[in-house]
Design a protein around this motif. Structure first.
Motif, PDB file in Angstrom:
ATOM      1  N   UNK A 150       1.047  -0.986   0.335  1.00 22.18           N
ATOM      2  CA  UNK A 150       0.100   0.232   0.018  1.00 22.18           C
ATOM      3  C   UNK A 150       1.091   1.375  -0.062  1.00 22.18           C
ATOM      4  N   UNK A 151       1.930   0.969   0.644  1.00 22.31           N
ATOM      5  CA  UNK A 151       2.943   2.307   0.522  1.00 22.31           C
ATOM      6  C   UNK A 151       4.093   2.287  -0.596  1.00 22.31           C
ATOM      7  N   UNK A 152       3.736   1.191  -1.719  1.00 24.03           N
ATOM      8  CA  UNK A 152       4.951   1.390  -2.524  1.00 24.03           C
ATOM      9  C   UNK A 152       6.219   0.978  -2.086  1.00 24.03           C
ATOM     10  N   UNK A 153       6.472  -0.160  -1.389  1.00 25.30           N
ATOM     11  CA  UNK A 153       7.709  -0.263  -0.653  1.00 25.30           C
ATOM     12  C   UNK A 153       7.859  -1.696  -1.772  1.00 25.30           C
ATOM     13  N   UNK A 154       6.646  -2.216  -1.658  1.00 22.32           N
ATOM     14  CA  UNK A 154       6.820  -3.747  -2.453  1.00 22.32           C
ATOM     15  C   UNK A 154       5.687  -3.556  -3.140  1.00 22.32           C
ATOM     16  N   UNK A 155       5.964  -4.271  -4.693  1.00 27.20           N
ATOM     17  CA  UNK A 155       5.234  -4.335  -5.567  1.00 27.20           C
ATOM     18  C   UNK A 155       3.850  -4.818  -5.540  1.00 27.20           C
ATOM     19  N   UNK A 156       2.989  -5.181  -6.433  1.00 27.65           N
ATOM     20  CA  UNK A 156       2.180  -6.010  -5.901  1.00 27.65           C
ATOM     21  C   UNK A 156       2.681  -7.246  -6.721  1.00 27.65           C
ATOM     22  N   UNK A 157       2.010  -7.992  -6.290  1.00 23.44           N
ATOM     23  CA  UNK A 157       2.979  -9.880  -6.486  1.00 23.44           C
ATOM     24  C   UNK A 157       1.686 -11.356  -6.291  1.00 23.44           C
ATOM     25  N   UNK A 166       7.227 -17.320   2.024  1.00 28.02           N
ATOM     26  CA  UNK A 166       8.804 -17.585   1.478  1.00 28.02           C
ATOM     27  C   UNK A 166      10.012 -16.432   1.641  1.00 28.02           C
ATOM     28  N   UNK A 167       9.526 -15.221   2.633  1.00 27.91           N
ATOM     29  CA  UNK A 167      10.738 -14.561   3.350  1.00 27.91           C
ATOM     30  C   UNK A 167      11.149 -15.192   4.461  1.00 27.91           C
ATOM     31  N   UNK A 168      10.030 -16.046   5.581  1.00 26.03           N
ATOM     32  CA  UNK A 168      10.340 -17.306   6.315  1.00 26.03           C
ATOM     33  C   UNK A 168      11.731 -18.512   6.028  1.00 26.03           C
ATOM     34  N   UNK A 169      11.061 -18.876   5.047  1.00 25.40           N
ATOM     35  CA  UNK A 169      11.734 -20.038   4.688  1.00 25.40           C
ATOM     36  C   UNK A 169      12.970 -19.138   3.578  1.00 25.40           C
ATOM     37  N   UNK A 170      13.290 -18.475   3.075  1.00 22.13           N
ATOM     38  CA  UNK A 170      14.634 -17.879   2.892  1.00 22.13           C
ATOM     39  C   UNK A 170      15.623 -18.038   4.438  1.00 22.13           C
ATOM     40  N   UNK A 187      24.152 -12.324   5.645  1.00 19.56           N
ATOM     41  CA  UNK A 187      23.209 -11.249   5.368  1.00 19.56           C
ATOM     42  C   UNK A 187      23.184 -10.861   4.159  1.00 19.56           C
ATOM     43  N   UNK A 188      24.647 -11.006   3.041  1.00 16.39           N
ATOM     44  CA  UNK A 188      24.196 -10.243   2.119  1.00 16.39           C
ATOM     45  C   UNK A 188      23.360 -11.313   1.456  1.00 16.39           C
ATOM     46  N   UNK A 189      23.683 -12.508   1.369  1.00 19.76           N
ATOM     47  CA  UNK A 189      22.271 -13.735   1.250  1.00 19.76           C
ATOM     48  C   UNK A 189      21.230 -13.150   1.467  1.00 19.76           C
ATOM     49  N   UNK A 194      16.445  -9.795  -1.040  1.00 27.23           N
ATOM     50  CA  UNK A 194      14.928  -9.135  -1.304  1.00 27.23           C
ATOM     51  C   UNK A 194      15.973  -7.999  -2.865  1.00 27.23           C
ATOM     52  N   UNK A 195      16.517  -7.800  -2.796  1.00 26.90           N
ATOM     53  CA  UNK A 195      16.940  -7.057  -3.917  1.00 26.90           C
ATOM     54  C   UNK A 195      15.973  -7.741  -5.412  1.00 26.90           C
ATOM     55  N   UNK A 196      16.346  -9.649  -5.070  1.00 28.58           N
ATOM     56  CA  UNK A 196      15.799 -10.006  -7.020  1.00 28.58           C
ATOM     57  C   UNK A 196      14.179  -9.914  -6.055  1.00 28.58           C
ATOM     58  N   UNK A 197      13.436  -9.563  -5.270  1.00 28.30           N
ATOM     59  CA  UNK A 197      11.975  -9.183  -4.904  1.00 28.30           C
ATOM     60  C   UNK A 197      11.644  -7.938  -5.184  1.00 28.30           C
ATOM     61  N   UNK A 198      12.218  -7.016  -4.979  1.00 28.02           N
ATOM     62  CA  UNK A 198      12.079  -5.356  -5.338  1.00 28.02           C
ATOM     63  C   UNK A 198      12.145  -4.864  -3.875  1.00 28.02           C
ATOM     64  N   UNK A 199      12.282  -6.038  -3.087  1.00 26.95           N
ATOM     65  CA  UNK A 199      12.156  -4.475  -1.751  1.00 26.95           C
ATOM     66  C   UNK A 199      13.243  -3.916  -1.222  1.00 26.95           C
ATOM     67  N   UNK A 200      14.707  -4.149  -2.127  1.00 29.40           N
ATOM     68  CA  UNK A 200      15.513  -3.082  -1.691  1.00 29.40           C
ATOM     69  C   UNK A 200      15.941  -2.743  -3.033  1.00 29.40           C
ATOM     70  N   UNK A 201      16.332  -1.330  -3.793  1.00 29.01           N
ATOM     71  CA  UNK A 201      16.823  -0.668  -5.120  1.00 29.01           C
ATOM     72  C   UNK A 201      17.896  -2.007  -5.104  1.00 29.01           C
TER      73      UNK A 201
END
Length: 206
Positions: A150-157, A166-170, A187-189, A194-201
């Motif tokens: 809703x805040x535009x931080x994550x894309x729809x999906x 999925x996040x918890x499994x990762x 940490x890097x992994x 997060x970058x791959x799913x659009x949560x980080x630039x």
């Protein structure tokens, strides 16, 4: 200074204080024993020896080995949940911070990984705890995913609960890899995921 004044200055003493200290020592020892040997392999005698108490003293404070295990798990999990909800930068920042803090606490990560695997057996005393934990954490993260969208931080999906799972499994998976290979940078992994799913630039300069 009078005897009463000196007593007040030193603070509370006696059975209550010593009882709390014994409980803390028992919990710290149980954490190490169960992390090393699992619940089934760890015995109260080992916990008692490391804590400097008797096995009977453990029963006095916690009632049973099972109750000791549940107390230990709930104590750690409650703290982590509160910290995640209170993260000042939102839940993505909270997840990243949780991964960083876990990277500094190998013993606790090993405890949860060992016991989580053991608890897949329906007769394990922590089975209900881990089922409830995953349900609760998944619901909490799913709600945060919806808010972030809703805040535009994550894309729809996909549905938020599946993204949360999925996040918890990762997080669980990279922790296992890190336990097997201390040189693995979880940490890097996690940031890469997060970058791959659009949560980080992306930082690749593209």
């Amino acid at each position: 200074m009078t005897k009463a004044a000196r007593s007040r200055k030193r603070g509370p003493r006696g059975p209550y204080t010593s009882g709390r200290e014994a409980q803390r020592a028992i919990l710290d020892s149980a954490r190490r024993v169960f992390a090393e040997r699992g619940y089934r392999g760890g015995v109260l005698r080992d916990v008692a020896e490391r804590a400097g108490v008797s096995a009977a003293n453990i029963i006095h404070h916690f009632g049973s080995k099972e109750a000791l295990l549940v107390t230990l798990l709930e104590e750690r999990d409650m703290g982590a949940s509160l910290e995640l909800r209170a993260a000042p930068g939102g839940f993505i920042a909270g997840l990243r911070d949780l991964v960083r803090r876990n990277a500094a606490d190998r013993e606790m990560v090993r405890l949860f990984t060992t016991l989580g695997a053991e608890a897949t057996a329906a007769d394990h005393p922590a089975h209900d705890f881990f089922r409830a934990r995953y349900a609760s954490v998944t619901a909490e993260v799913a709600g945060a995913v919806e808010t972030a969208r809703d805040q535009g931080v994550l894309p729809s999906g996909p549905p938020a609960d599946r993204v949360a799972a999925g996040l918890i499994a990762v997080m669980d998976g990279i922790q296992l890899q890190w336990l097997l290979d201390p040189g693995f940078d979880m940490v890097a992994a996690f940031d890469a995921h997060l970058t791959a799913i659009g949560a980080l630039p992306s930082t690749d300069g593209a």
